[in-house]
Design an enzyme around this catalytic site. Structure first.
Site, PDB file in Angstrom:
ATOM      1  CG  ASN A  23      66.442  22.884  93.557  1.00 58.13           C
ATOM      2  OD1 ASN A  23      66.351  23.276  92.398  1.00 58.13           O
ATOM      3  ND2 ASN A  23      65.506  23.141  94.464  1.00 58.13           N
ATOM      4  CE1 TYR A  57      61.556  27.228 109.218  1.00 59.14           C
ATOM      5  CE2 TYR A  57      62.778  25.282 108.555  1.00 59.14           C
ATOM      6  CZ  TYR A  57      62.682  26.652 108.676  1.00 59.14           C
ATOM      7  OH  TYR A  57      63.723  27.421 108.231  1.00 59.14           O
ATOM      8  N   PRO A  65      67.610  30.966  98.711  1.00 57.65           N
ATOM      9  CG  PRO A  65      68.582  28.941  98.039  1.00 57.65           C
ATOM     10  CD  PRO A  65      67.784  29.562  99.159  1.00 57.65           C
ATOM     11  NE  ARG A 115      59.226  22.514  92.370  1.00 49.41           N
ATOM     12  CZ  ARG A 115      58.037  22.092  91.922  1.00 49.41           C
ATOM     13  NH1 ARG A 115      57.868  21.839  90.635  1.00 49.41           N
ATOM     14  NH2 ARG A 115      57.018  21.925  92.745  1.00 49.41           N
ATOM     15  CB  ILE A 116      64.347  17.377  96.002  1.00 45.04           C
ATOM     16  CG1 ILE A 116      63.381  18.069  96.977  1.00 45.04           C
ATOM     17  CG2 ILE A 116      65.497  16.723  96.760  1.00 45.04           C
ATOM     18  CD1 ILE A 116      62.682  17.121  97.953  1.00 45.04           C
TER      19      ILE A 116
HETATM   20  P1  A2P Z   1      58.449  23.441  95.815  1.00 42.62           P
HETATM   21  O1  A2P Z   1      58.630  23.060  97.251  1.00 42.62           O
HETATM   22  O2  A2P Z   1      57.073  23.134  95.298  1.00 42.62           O
HETATM   23  O3  A2P Z   1      59.549  22.918  94.920  1.00 42.62           O
HETATM   24  P2  A2P Z   1      63.641  29.249  98.538  1.00 42.62           P
HETATM   25  O4  A2P Z   1      64.537  28.075  98.735  1.00 42.62           O
HETATM   26  O5  A2P Z   1      64.307  30.422  97.916  1.00 42.62           O
HETATM   27  O6  A2P Z   1      62.912  29.635  99.808  1.00 42.62           O
HETATM   28  O7  A2P Z   1      62.511  28.825  97.477  1.00 42.62           O
HETATM   29  C1  A2P Z   1      61.570  27.847  97.788  1.00 42.62           C
HETATM   30  C2  A2P Z   1      60.417  27.923  96.799  1.00 42.62           C
HETATM   31  O8  A2P Z   1      60.894  27.699  95.468  1.00 42.62           O
HETATM   32  C3  A2P Z   1      59.368  26.884  97.065  1.00 42.62           C
HETATM   33  O9  A2P Z   1      58.109  27.454  96.778  1.00 42.62           O
HETATM   34  C4  A2P Z   1      59.705  25.775  96.072  1.00 42.62           C
HETATM   35  O10 A2P Z   1      58.532  25.073  95.721  1.00 42.62           O
HETATM   36  C5  A2P Z   1      60.254  26.549  94.901  1.00 42.62           C
HETATM   37  N1  A2P Z   1      61.306  25.827  94.175  1.00 42.62           N
HETATM   38  C6  A2P Z   1      62.287  25.069  94.703  1.00 42.62           C
HETATM   39  N2  A2P Z   1      63.105  24.604  93.742  1.00 42.62           N
HETATM   40  C7  A2P Z   1      62.634  25.055  92.577  1.00 42.62           C
HETATM   41  C8  A2P Z   1      63.055  24.914  91.214  1.00 42.62           C
HETATM   42  N3  A2P Z   1      64.123  24.194  90.893  1.00 42.62           N
HETATM   43  N4  A2P Z   1      62.312  25.528  90.256  1.00 42.62           N
HETATM   44  C9  A2P Z   1      61.222  26.250  90.569  1.00 42.62           C
HETATM   45  N5  A2P Z   1      60.777  26.442  91.840  1.00 42.62           N
HETATM   46  C10 A2P Z   1      61.479  25.850  92.836  1.00 42.62           C
END
Ligand code: A2P
Length: 276
Positions: free
Chosen positions: A243, A52, A192, A239-240
């Site tokens: 989540n 990364y 996920p 979003r962090i």
């Molecule tokens: P971002 O970093 O702009 O939030 P995964 O964990 O399945 O790999 O998914 C990661 C992707 O999902 C990233 O592009 C992230 O973008 C996006 N993402 C993370 N949390 C959310 C959420 N709660 N709603 C929508 N998109 C999300």
């Protein structure tokens, strides 16, 4: 129904360590602020990797958070081109330096792709690094059933603590999950949210509406209720936070059954689990 899980809930690993159940995925994250905010918000687990190219950023964010080292779980992963005993040892030292840390809580072999000889030598280097205190726990990622069997045959007294693989209701990896559980190897679920592709699925909205939760929260909660350690990725502060807002509801058995019936047999990322 009240949930017994908390943001600081941990899972006991086969080496005796306790790992926080929710971790922040940081693939493509280049913001130390995102790491700092996650830790200040209550995350206690960050999942980085040599691949990364953000071990420095993770180290910076951790320092800026003001948290004590022993209160935060930090994972990295040895990339494919760094396999082999000497190269693993050398690049692990480099990763520690980049992150500004004395030890990693967990180091995973990122994938089995480099082949049998390399991956076994890489694992031997991790076991030695553990003895030297540079890492607390050693594990693997993207390992299929045959890779797990190969590793256990070679290192019966040092089983990996974890196998980190892509898992979601749409790609449940039952063969790998069953094999790991047989040997008390914990599962970490990456992607996920299907790299974000699943967050608009109407069937997930429908389930989420019952609990006033988003599809992303339904997916992450599903993983927790399967006893996985789950690693949603986001570099966006809102979003962090969202989540990790998972602890005031519990998916019903019926909703878990509905989610379990969504298996497609296909993932959204690479799949090294089939590598020879
Ligand atoms: P971002 O970093 O702009 O939030 P995964 O964990 O399945 O790999 O998914 C990661 C992707 O999902 C990233 O592009 C992230 O973008 C996006 N993402 C993370 N949390 C959310 C959420 N709660 N709603 C929508 N998109 C999300």
């Amino acid at each position: 129904m009240a949930s017994s899980l908390r943001l600081n809930s941990t899972l006991k690993l086969n080496d005796g360590l306790s790992i926080p159940r929710l971790g922040l995925g940081v693939y493509l994250t280049q913001s130390a602020d995102a790491i700092k905010h996650a830790l200040q918000f209550g995350y206690r687990h960050i999942d980085t990797a040599q691949w990364y190219e953000n071990e420095e950023v993770v180290g910076e964010g951790f320092k800026a958070s003001g948290m004590k080292r022993e209160d935060v779980w930090i994972t990295t992963k040895i990339w494919d081109t760094n396999h082999g005993y000497n190269q693993t040892t050398k690049t692990l030292d480099e990763s520690l330096k980049k992150a500004g840390l004395d030890f990693f809580d967990l180091v995973l072999i990122h994938s089995p792709n480099p082949g049998k000889e390399k991956r076994l030598e890489t694992y031997r280097a991790l076991i030695d690094a553990k003895k030297q205190g540079k890492i607390k726990s050693a594990g693997v990622s993207n390992y299929g059933v045959h890779h797990i069997k190969e590793l256990l045959a070679q290192f019966p007294n040092d089983p990996p603590s974890i196998n980190q693989i892509e898992i979601s209701p749409f790609f449940q990896r039952k063969d790998i999950v069953t094999e790991c559980r047989k040997h008390n190897i914990a599962l970490q679920a990456y992607s996920p949210l299907g790299k974000g592709a699943f967050v608009d699925r109407p069937e997930l909205h429908k389930i989420g509406e019952k609990y006033k939760k988003s599809p992303a929260q339904v997916l992450i909660r599903w993983s927790l209720q399967q006893d996985f350690i789950v690693l949603p990725k986001s570099s966006n502060e809102e979003r962090i936070k969202a989540n990790a807002d998972l602890y005031d509801f519990e998916l019903s058995k019926q909703d878990i059954d509905t989610l379990n019936a969504m298996e497609t047999g296909k993932g959204v990322t690479w799949d090294p689990t089939k590598a020879p």
